[in-house]
Design an enzyme around this catalytic site. Structure first.
Site, PDB file in Angstrom:
ATOM      1  N   ALA A   1       0.857  -1.180   0.000  1.00 14.47           N
ATOM      2  CA  ALA A   1       0.000   0.000   0.000  1.00 14.47           C
ATOM      3  C   ALA A   1       0.893   1.230   0.000  1.00 14.47           C
ATOM      4  O   ALA A   1       1.922   1.262   0.673  1.00 14.47           O
ATOM      5  CB  ALA A   1      -0.897  -0.003   1.241  1.00 14.47           C
ATOM      6  N   THR A   2       0.509   2.225  -0.797  1.00 12.40           N
ATOM      7  CA  THR A   2       1.374   3.390  -0.954  1.00 12.40           C
ATOM      8  C   THR A   2       0.824   4.595  -0.201  1.00 12.40           C
ATOM      9  O   THR A   2       0.534   4.502   0.974  1.00 12.40           O
ATOM     10  CB  THR A   2       1.591   3.694  -2.442  1.00 12.40           C
ATOM     11  OG1 THR A   2       0.299   3.774  -3.093  1.00 12.40           O
ATOM     12  CG2 THR A   2       2.384   2.577  -3.109  1.00 12.40           C
ATOM     13  N   THR A   3       0.655   5.712  -0.853  1.00 13.09           N
ATOM     14  CA  THR A   3       0.505   6.999  -0.186  1.00 13.09           C
ATOM     15  C   THR A   3      -0.811   7.179   0.580  1.00 13.09           C
ATOM     16  O   THR A   3      -1.884   6.912   0.048  1.00 13.09           O
ATOM     17  CB  THR A   3       0.630   8.128  -1.213  1.00 13.09           C
ATOM     18  OG1 THR A   3       1.777   7.877  -2.027  1.00 13.09           O
ATOM     19  CG2 THR A   3       0.777   9.473  -0.531  1.00 13.09           C
TER      20      THR A   3
ATOM     21  N   LYS B   1      -7.246   1.403   1.568  1.00  8.99           N
ATOM     22  CA  LYS B   1      -6.102   1.629   2.455  1.00  8.99           C
ATOM     23  C   LYS B   1      -6.444   2.521   3.642  1.00  8.99           C
ATOM     24  O   LYS B   1      -5.602   2.779   4.492  1.00  8.99           O
ATOM     25  CB  LYS B   1      -4.942   2.255   1.654  1.00  8.99           C
ATOM     26  CG  LYS B   1      -4.405   1.335   0.567  1.00  8.99           C
ATOM     27  CD  LYS B   1      -3.229   1.930  -0.156  1.00  8.99           C
ATOM     28  CE  LYS B   1      -3.659   2.979  -1.165  1.00  8.99           C
ATOM     29  NZ  LYS B   1      -2.529   3.443  -2.009  1.00  8.99           N
TER      30      LYS B   1
ATOM     31  N   ALA C   1       0.307   2.121   5.026  1.00  5.06           N
ATOM     32  CA  ALA C   1       1.300   2.066   3.962  1.00  5.06           C
ATOM     33  C   ALA C   1       2.285   0.963   4.319  1.00  5.06           C
ATOM     34  O   ALA C   1       2.595   0.756   5.487  1.00  5.06           O
ATOM     35  CB  ALA C   1       2.016   3.407   3.826  1.00  5.06           C
TER      36      ALA C   1
END
Length: 222
Positions: A52-54, A85, A98
């Site tokens: 998971a990113t930003t 997320k 994240a």
């Protein structure tokens, strides 16, 4: 009196603990997030796992906005485009994740149970700072996995009933929490997102405007 839990005899008194995570750690640690890989050496293939990113957060007049894009990455590739997320913890708080996606989802589920268990045992909800500290303890318990490359970085945001304001708490792989003011972002695109958040924080602090203004920040980071 004892209960049988995963083949182990557990005294009923142990269920009186206000921390469900501490209960699992003491009696059935194999049920904790990531328990199945704690003794597996780290490998170079970890980068191929979905990450998971930003995640971005921005304080507004009515509380705080927590947002993200829907993408997950695996190495330099986009592995998923419809990932959740950001999750509601309870009525007044939410958490974004994240890092390793599967591990993050397990942690969120356990954190939600942790807060619900505390409320049932104590007859009241944890304060926002209490929630931040409980999450920090869970992250510290994951330090061994983080050293193997299975890193999880949450971002907690919520409305503080005591101060009547929105607050943001960030973490690092060893725990935390650190309170952030006005705005913050975590994840691989956080450096780019903070530029957009800085601009958004100078505008109107109404929740509707903040929600609209946070979208470019999350998009810029992807």
């Amino acid at each position: 009196m004892y209960l049988d839990l995963c083949g182990r005899r557990v005294p009923v008194q142990a269920l009186e603990s206000s921390s469900f995570t501490r209960f699992l750690s003491s009696y059935v640690p194999q049920l904790l997030p990531g328990a199945s890989v704690r003794d597996v050496p780290g490998t170079s293939d970890i980068g191929a796992l979905p990450h998971a990113t930003t995640i971005v957060a921005l304080v507004c007049d009515d509380g705080v906005v927590l947002a993200s894009d829907r993408r997950a990455t695996a190495g330099s590739m986009i592995s998923k485009r419809d990932v959740d997320k950001v999750f509601r913890c309870e009525e007044f708080s939410a958490v974004g994740i994240a890092g390793v996606l599967t591990l993050g989802l397990d942690f969120v589920g356990l954190f939600q149970v942790e807060l619900e268990h505390y409320e049932k045992m104590e007859g009241r909800s944890l304060s926002l700072e209490g929630k931040a500290n409980r999450l920090a303890a869970m992250i510290r318990g994951n330090l061994g996995l983080a050293m193997q490359g299975l890193v999880l970085i949450p971002l907690l945001a919520g409305y503080d009933l005591d101060s009547g304001a929105g607050r943001i708490f960030s973490y690092n792989p060893a725990g935390g929490p650190s309170e952030e003011h006005r705005f913050y972002a975590v994840g691989s695109g956080s450096v780019f997102a903070r530029g957009g958040l800085r601009a958004a924080s100078r505008g109107s602090a109404a929740s509707g405007n903040i929600t609209t203004d946070s979208r470019p920040a999350a998009t810029r980071a992807t």
